[in-house]
Design an enzyme around this catalytic site. Structure first.
Site, PDB file in Angstrom:
ATOM      1  N   TYR A 135       0.838  -1.206   0.000  1.00  0.00           N
ATOM      2  CA  TYR A 135       0.000   0.000   0.000  1.00  0.00           C
ATOM      3  C   TYR A 135       0.872   1.254   0.000  1.00  0.00           C
ATOM      4  O   TYR A 135       0.590   2.232  -0.685  1.00  0.00           O
ATOM      5  CB  TYR A 135      -0.940   0.013   1.220  1.00  0.00           C
ATOM      6  CG  TYR A 135      -1.847  -1.201   1.303  1.00  0.00           C
ATOM      7  CD1 TYR A 135      -2.472  -1.718   0.163  1.00  0.00           C
ATOM      8  CD2 TYR A 135      -2.078  -1.843   2.519  1.00  0.00           C
ATOM      9  CE1 TYR A 135      -3.295  -2.834   0.238  1.00  0.00           C
ATOM     10  CE2 TYR A 135      -2.895  -2.960   2.601  1.00  0.00           C
ATOM     11  CZ  TYR A 135      -3.504  -3.451   1.457  1.00  0.00           C
ATOM     12  OH  TYR A 135      -4.306  -4.553   1.526  1.00  0.00           O
ATOM     13  N   HIS A 232      -5.286 -17.004   3.824  1.00  0.00           N
ATOM     14  CA  HIS A 232      -5.614 -16.743   5.233  1.00  0.00           C
ATOM     15  C   HIS A 232      -7.048 -17.201   5.538  1.00  0.00           C
ATOM     16  O   HIS A 232      -7.325 -17.727   6.607  1.00  0.00           O
ATOM     17  CB  HIS A 232      -5.456 -15.255   5.571  1.00  0.00           C
ATOM     18  CG  HIS A 232      -4.119 -14.696   5.171  1.00  0.00           C
ATOM     19  ND1 HIS A 232      -3.844 -13.354   5.136  1.00  0.00           N
ATOM     20  CD2 HIS A 232      -2.976 -15.325   4.784  1.00  0.00           C
ATOM     21  CE1 HIS A 232      -2.595 -13.181   4.731  1.00  0.00           C
ATOM     22  NE2 HIS A 232      -2.047 -14.352   4.509  1.00  0.00           N
TER      23      HIS A 232
HETATM   24 FE   LIG Z   1      -3.227  -8.814   4.281  1.00  0.00          FE
HETATM   25 FE   LIG Z   2      -4.912 -11.588   5.814  1.00  0.00          FE
END
Ligand SMILES: [Fe+2]
Ligand SMILES: [Fe+2]
Length: 355
Positions: A135, A232
């Site tokens: 980012y 995840h």
């Molecule tokens: Fe992430």
């Molecule tokens: Fe994550």
């Protein structure tokens, strides 16, 4: 109000650093409440899926700065004011999400007693930190210098976003302040909601721009982040059902947390994207978010919350080709052209159903 968790004041045990009296035998190994030595004994594991997942996470390795985003510097000035505001606001929000994950996962990890699960979480922490670096690379490259501080600060200066961030962080802080078993379960579920629900309207926004030939470098970066986040999601889709067997909890509380998450996600997306971006409306945001909540619930063995048929299908299937790192030749080309051959694209990238 529904009943909250059954009364349970048990403090969540932390794994010791050094424990030679621990028992690493796989028949006695559990994800929580075990007696681990903390030795990373990975030759013989109880949760073999975790080793496969870890391998996949490692194969997904990438470096943001190797992706070319120079076209986006020009494209930024061709965005409408609403598109620029959404671009910056979503970047600020996602920076918050990955920051809070980098900070919080170690707390959850410190009670894990199966080393193969710890291994996945260690890799996850590394990836969340790297996403923040991505980012920062985008903000520093694409956004003019005089506006950058505003973007970095948006998470606390924008009222709607600040409230959203505060709510997300509070779920985690509650466990830090009062580390009981039930607060651990809440933090774990909040983690699943963040990983599986909170990123995706943001991802959709960037794929929407890419579909209109805008900001292709940003979309390439988000494909990589998206792929990491899905690994995840897979981790927590395994952990939550196991946690439901190990921790005091109530189904009403789980559904309430999902419904609140959906409401917050829609409110924020309507605030930052709303009806002002071609191809996204408040209605499509609602349909997509409820569709996602339903598939995330199903993935942990629970019935969908939103039973209307309109929530059984994603309204954004036409953006699939912009998110799929396997099908899109451009990402691969950029990725490989600007990197060494040791990068391996995982063959385990999931299809759109899991996005
Ligand atoms: Fe992430
Ligand atoms: Fe994550």
């Amino acid at each position: 109000m529904v009943a909250i968790f059954p009364e349970n004041k048990h403090r969540m045990p932390l794994t010791p650093i050094f424990n030679p009296q621990g028992d690493d035998r796989i028949e006695n190994r559990t994800i929580w409440f075990g007696n681990t030595t903390n030795l990373m004994q990975l030759n013989d594991v109880r949760y073999s899926w975790a080793i496969g997942l870890y391998q996949q996470m490692r194969e997904n390795f990438w470096i943001p700065q190797k992706l070319d985003i120079t076209q986006d510097v020009t494209d930024y000035w061709n965005l409408t004011n609403d598109e620029r505001r959404a671009f910056e606001g979503i970047l600020s929000y996602l920076t918050f999400l990955d920051s809070v994950q980098t900070c919080n996962i170690p707390h959850l990890k410190s009670s894990i007693t199966a080393p193969e699960i710890s291994l996945c979480m260690a890799e996850q922490i590394s990836q969340e930190g790297m996403h923040n670096h991505a980012y920062q690379y985008m903000i520093e490259t694409i956004i003019p210098s005089e506006k950058r501080d505003k973007v970095y600060d948006f998470w606390r200066t924008d009222k709607v976003l600040a409230g959203r961030c505060e709510f997300i962080a509070r779920m985690y802080q509650k466990y830090i302040d009062n580390p009981t078993e039930e607060n651990y379960f809440i933090a774990l579920l909040a983690d699943y909601l963040l990983e599986s629900l909170y990123f995706y309207n943001g991802f959709i926004y960037f794929y929407n721009l890419a579909a209109r030939m805008l900001m292709p470098g940003s979309a390439d970066i988000f494909k990589m982040i998206n792929r990491d986040e899905l690994s995840h999601v897979r981790l927590y889709q395994r952990l939550i059902p196991e946690a439901m067997r190990s921790f005091p909890h109530s189904l009403d509380q789980i559904y309430e947390m999902f419904d609140t998450a959906v409401q917050h996600e829609c409110r924020w997306t309507n605030h930052i994207v709303g009806d002002n971006i071609l191809g996204i409306t408040q209605s499509s945001t609602e349909r997509y978010t409820k569709y996602l909540a339903n598939i995330r619930l199903r993935a942990i063995g629970l019935d969908p919350l939103y039973t209307d048929p309109e929530y059984s299908k994603s309204p954004y299937t036409h953006l699939e080709k912009f998110s799929d790192t396997k099908k899109d030749g451009n990402t691969k080309a950029n990725f490989f052209e600007s990197s060494v051959t040791s990068y391996v694209m995982s063959s385990g990238v999931a299809g759109w159903e899991e996005i």
